[in-house]
Design an enzyme around this catalytic site. Structure first.
Site, mmCIF file in Angstrom:
data_model
loop_
_atom_site.group_PDB
_atom_site.id
_atom_site.type_symbol
_atom_site.label_atom_id
_atom_site.label_comp_id
_atom_site.label_asym_id
_atom_site.label_seq_id
_atom_site.Cartn_x
_atom_site.Cartn_y
_atom_site.Cartn_z
ATOM 1 N N PRO A 89 0.823 -1.216 0.000
ATOM 2 C CA PRO A 89 0.000 0.000 0.000
ATOM 3 C C PRO A 89 0.858 1.268 0.000
ATOM 4 O O PRO A 89 0.353 2.356 -0.251
ATOM 5 C CB PRO A 89 -0.836 -0.120 1.286
ATOM 6 C CG PRO A 89 -0.135 -1.118 2.133
ATOM 7 C CD PRO A 89 0.650 -2.016 1.217
ATOM 8 N N GLU A 116 2.073 -8.080 8.528
ATOM 9 C CA GLU A 116 2.412 -6.643 8.537
ATOM 10 C C GLU A 116 3.236 -6.255 7.302
ATOM 11 O O GLU A 116 3.663 -5.116 7.175
ATOM 12 C CB GLU A 116 3.197 -6.278 9.799
ATOM 13 C CG GLU A 116 2.410 -6.406 11.098
ATOM 14 C CD GLU A 116 1.140 -5.562 11.100
ATOM 15 O OE1 GLU A 116 1.194 -4.386 10.679
ATOM 16 O OE2 GLU A 116 0.086 -6.083 11.492
ATOM 17 N N ARG A 153 -3.775 -7.824 -20.481
ATOM 18 C CA ARG A 153 -4.662 -7.288 -21.525
ATOM 19 C C ARG A 153 -3.893 -6.558 -22.618
ATOM 20 O O ARG A 153 -4.375 -6.401 -23.723
ATOM 21 C CB ARG A 153 -5.719 -6.369 -20.915
ATOM 22 C CG ARG A 153 -6.674 -7.110 -19.987
ATOM 23 C CD ARG A 153 -7.740 -6.201 -19.398
ATOM 24 N NE ARG A 153 -8.801 -5.898 -20.336
ATOM 25 C CZ ARG A 153 -8.937 -4.758 -20.978
ATOM 26 N NH1 ARG A 153 -8.107 -3.767 -20.755
ATOM 27 N NH2 ARG A 153 -9.917 -4.576 -21.837
ATOM 28 N N ASP A 168 -10.369 1.369 -24.357
ATOM 29 C CA ASP A 168 -10.843 1.256 -22.982
ATOM 30 C C ASP A 168 -10.629 2.521 -22.175
ATOM 31 O O ASP A 168 -9.776 3.336 -22.497
ATOM 32 C CB ASP A 168 -10.084 0.131 -22.259
ATOM 33 C CG ASP A 168 -10.696 -1.219 -22.538
ATOM 34 O OD1 ASP A 168 -11.910 -1.281 -22.705
ATOM 35 O OD2 ASP A 168 -9.930 -2.202 -22.587
#
Ligand code: SAH
Length: 244
Positions: A89, A116, A153, A168
């Site tokens: 993150p 963690e 993709r 897209d």
């Protein structure tokens, strides 16, 4: 293109790769995905991959040695230098532009964290650190699958119609235009007349206008970097004037 995914939950990755377009591309050998069980790179009887954090505090941390051994094994097999992506993150937010860029790399390694997260020293072996959004998940398996899917993709031959990938959302800095299929009417819900008109020029212009109008309403931030042709620039000006 080849992916190696290092995880303590191989079944989670394998089940997701067993369906859909990615599964077909693996079957056709357009993509090669090898899932590496991190526990295979432990040396103790209990195959321990985590340990308590130095300095105390809650949770467990992924030990560095099994990950280093896994990377050494992958490097020995595939050759170096490796593109090693650490899911986190705290990483750079992953975008469509990253997906396209990574599709040009022959071989990508994805490291899935748990608990963690990783011992900080693992970052030394990563060439980049990517986040899939500002929220915290229980592990890096879903992020690795998200990254693999978005990159795949762009690999030629994976998605049948390459024009569809180019059109897209985000590919040109715009959201996609609305799509309809049969029937033309459901109760009082109608497909816009222009799409039934057979007038290709009118349809093309309508789609451009809808894509621009959606982007303006929902994600005006994208317009700053969008690559617009002359017609789109004119439509955008029209839309802005209408809204003022
Ligand atoms: N304590 C860490 C979070 C650990 S979450 C921190 O605050 O930074 C456990 C693992 O899940 C991470 O090591 C990473 O591999 C994965 N993960 C969680 N959220 C993620 C996100 N938004 N993007 C990418 N990976 C994520």
């Amino acid at each position: 293109m080849t992916f190696d995914i290092v995880t303590i939950f191989p079944a989670m990755i394998e089940s997701a790769l067993g369906e859909g377009i990615v599964s077909r591309a693996i079957g056709a050998k357009t993509l090669t995905v090898t899932v590496r069980d991190l526990r295979e790179f432990t040396t103790d009887r209990h195959r321990v991959v985590d340990d308590v954090p130095y300095g105390g505090g809650p949770g467990m941390v992924l030990k560095p040695e099994p990950i280093f051994r896994a990377l050494d094994a992958i490097e020995a097999e595939r050759g170096s230098p490796l593109t090693v992506i650490l899911t986190s993150p705290q990483g750079k937010p992953f975008t469509q532009a990253d997906a396209r860029r990574l599709s040009g790399v022959d071989h990508v390694v994805l490291l899935c964290g748990r608990y963690e997260g990783f011992d900080e020293r693992v970052r030394q072996r990563a060439t980049e650190e990517l986040s899939i959004g500002d929220y915290v998940l229980t592990g890096g398996e879903l992020p690795a699958l998200v990254i693999l899917d978005a990159v795949a993709r762009f690999v030629p031959g994976v998605v049948g119609d390459e024009q569809s990938v180019a059109d897209d959302s985000f590919s040109r800095g715009l959201l996609d235009f609305p799509q309809y299929t049969r029937p033309a009417e459901i109760g009082d819900l109608h497909v816009p007349d222009v799409l039934l008109s057979g007038n290709h020029a009118a349809i093309r212009r309508w789609r451009k206008k809808e894509a621009l109008s959606r982007t303006l309403d929902r994600r005006p931030d994208l317009l700053a970097d969008a690559s617009l042709d002359d017609e789109e620039q004119a439509i955008l000006k029209e839309l802005r004037d209408e809204r003022n």
